[in-house]
Write an enzyme that holds these catalytic residues in place. Sequence first.
Site, mmCIF file in Angstrom:
data_model
loop_
_atom_site.group_PDB
_atom_site.id
_atom_site.type_symbol
_atom_site.label_atom_id
_atom_site.label_comp_id
_atom_site.label_asym_id
_atom_site.label_seq_id
_atom_site.Cartn_x
_atom_site.Cartn_y
_atom_site.Cartn_z
ATOM 1 N N ASP A 166 0.780 -1.234 0.000
ATOM 2 C CA ASP A 166 0.000 0.000 0.000
ATOM 3 C C ASP A 166 0.816 1.291 0.000
ATOM 4 O OD1 ASP A 166 -1.546 -2.187 0.580
ATOM 5 O OD2 ASP A 166 -2.580 -1.304 2.275
ATOM 6 N N GLU A 396 1.276 -9.266 11.589
ATOM 7 C CA GLU A 396 1.140 -8.909 10.176
ATOM 8 C C GLU A 396 2.519 -8.737 9.529
ATOM 9 O OE1 GLU A 396 -1.347 -5.490 9.779
ATOM 10 O OE2 GLU A 396 -1.501 -5.633 7.596
HETATM 11 C C1 GLC Z 1 -2.853 -4.538 3.687
HETATM 12 C C2 GLC Z 1 -1.700 -5.083 2.854
HETATM 13 C C3 GLC Z 1 -2.249 -5.948 1.733
HETATM 14 C C4 GLC Z 1 -3.107 -7.062 2.325
HETATM 15 C C5 GLC Z 1 -4.184 -6.492 3.254
HETATM 16 C C6 GLC Z 1 -4.886 -7.583 4.046
HETATM 17 O O1 GLC Z 1 -3.668 -3.695 2.955
HETATM 18 O O2 GLC Z 1 -0.922 -4.038 2.355
HETATM 19 O O3 GLC Z 1 -1.214 -6.495 0.984
HETATM 20 O O4 GLC Z 1 -3.685 -7.813 1.332
HETATM 21 O O5 GLC Z 1 -3.610 -5.609 4.187
HETATM 22 O O6 GLC Z 1 -3.958 -8.350 4.758
#
Ligand code: GLC
Length: 425
Positions: A166, A396
């Site tokens: 992102d 994460e």
């Molecule tokens: C964030 C990450 C993306 C992922 C999402 C859900 O937006 O950048 O890559 O798919 O979270 O985990």
Amino acid sequence: MPTSLTKEAHDILLRNDRGGYTVPNSRVYPFQWNWDSAFVALGFDTFDRNRAWKEVETLFEVQWEDGFVPHIVFWQEDDGYFPGPPVWDTHHSPATSGITQPPVAASVVRQLWESAGLAGEQDAFRDRAVVLFHKIWKWHQWFARNRDFEGRGVVVAVHPWETGRDNSPEWDVPAAAVDTSKVGEYQRRDTTHLDSKMRPTKSDYDRFVALVQFGRSLNWDHAAIGATSPFRVADVGMTMILLRANRDLCWLAKDIGLTEAAGDVQAIIDRSVAGVGYLWDESLKAWCSRDTITGRFSGHITSTSFLSFYAGLDDPGHRHAVLAHLERIAQRVEYLVPSLDPDDADFDLLRYWRGPVWSVVNYMIARGLAEAGVPQWAQRVRADTLRLIEVTGFYEAFSPVDGRASGGDNFSWTAAIWLALQDVL
Ligand code: GLC
């Protein structure tokens, strides 16, 4: 007997299971995400084969007529996430977002199919493999038409969220050209769940929202968006992932007897191999993203700069340079592979895709290194990923310097990668 961490990984997946799909994290991401589901399937495959296939099938249930597969499926209501269905306004049921995400599904389905083979169970999965093949191939053709409108053989992302990374600094300069003056008021939800120091900034979010509004203004006409979006960046991550995915899809087509389709997939692979040099930044001697509007390279080496092996690109000149960067970075951090080069001025230990280590990217890097005959680095990346989870938990992402947690806990894809990495690469 499973170790306690393996048991915990199973429990996380089972707790985040919403019946046919798995939420990445119940508070921050309470819906189905595209590439998360693909990785999650690899985790399920280690203890429940049927459920693994179901995860991918559920995602493809929402495929649009033109082949597009969204990055989020809003299977149920939850106001804990912004932007929700009314902001996207894609006129689909169930509601979905209007952009896609890195196409790892083909590579995952190949793995599921091979694993069924090892267990002597392919007959039970053959029909499902054929159905998924056709759906995934339709998606890959959608990519060729709508995310590479100049026909370069790369993937041109039209939104930073599409890349899955992102707030990577690769998007800072290209996204600065996006007009945010009409974005209006909105309320973020991510920063109510998590420390804002770990999250994208307000100006990142204004651009994210403006680009959603742009897609909506074109009624999610993907060809028009691909040709005219104010943000059109050839992403090194998605390009490498799609090249690999097409190779796996071609392999799968042959293995399930779809010889003619295999030839069609091969033509796309050839185009991509011929064009990928567009992303080689000779001044940095690295694979880097590149703005297709201005032609400028990002100037940033990220973890996805190391996905060339995974994509099957391994000529001696590039190989040497890429490994030299990996060796340099390994001197600077405790845990490989940071999402941004630690020598980069924008490096930030805990801020999302500007430094932290992500287990899913490590998984792909390690596989690529192992396949390219660099076992010592493959093992190092694998071991660092496992160690981060042992020391810190199923977060994460993680600080590459001290392993501190970044982002949400009980994270599905981190649990899945723990399980998938128990096998030797
Ligand atoms: C964030 C990450 C993306 C992922 C999402 C859900 O937006 O950048 O890559 O798919 O979270 O985990």
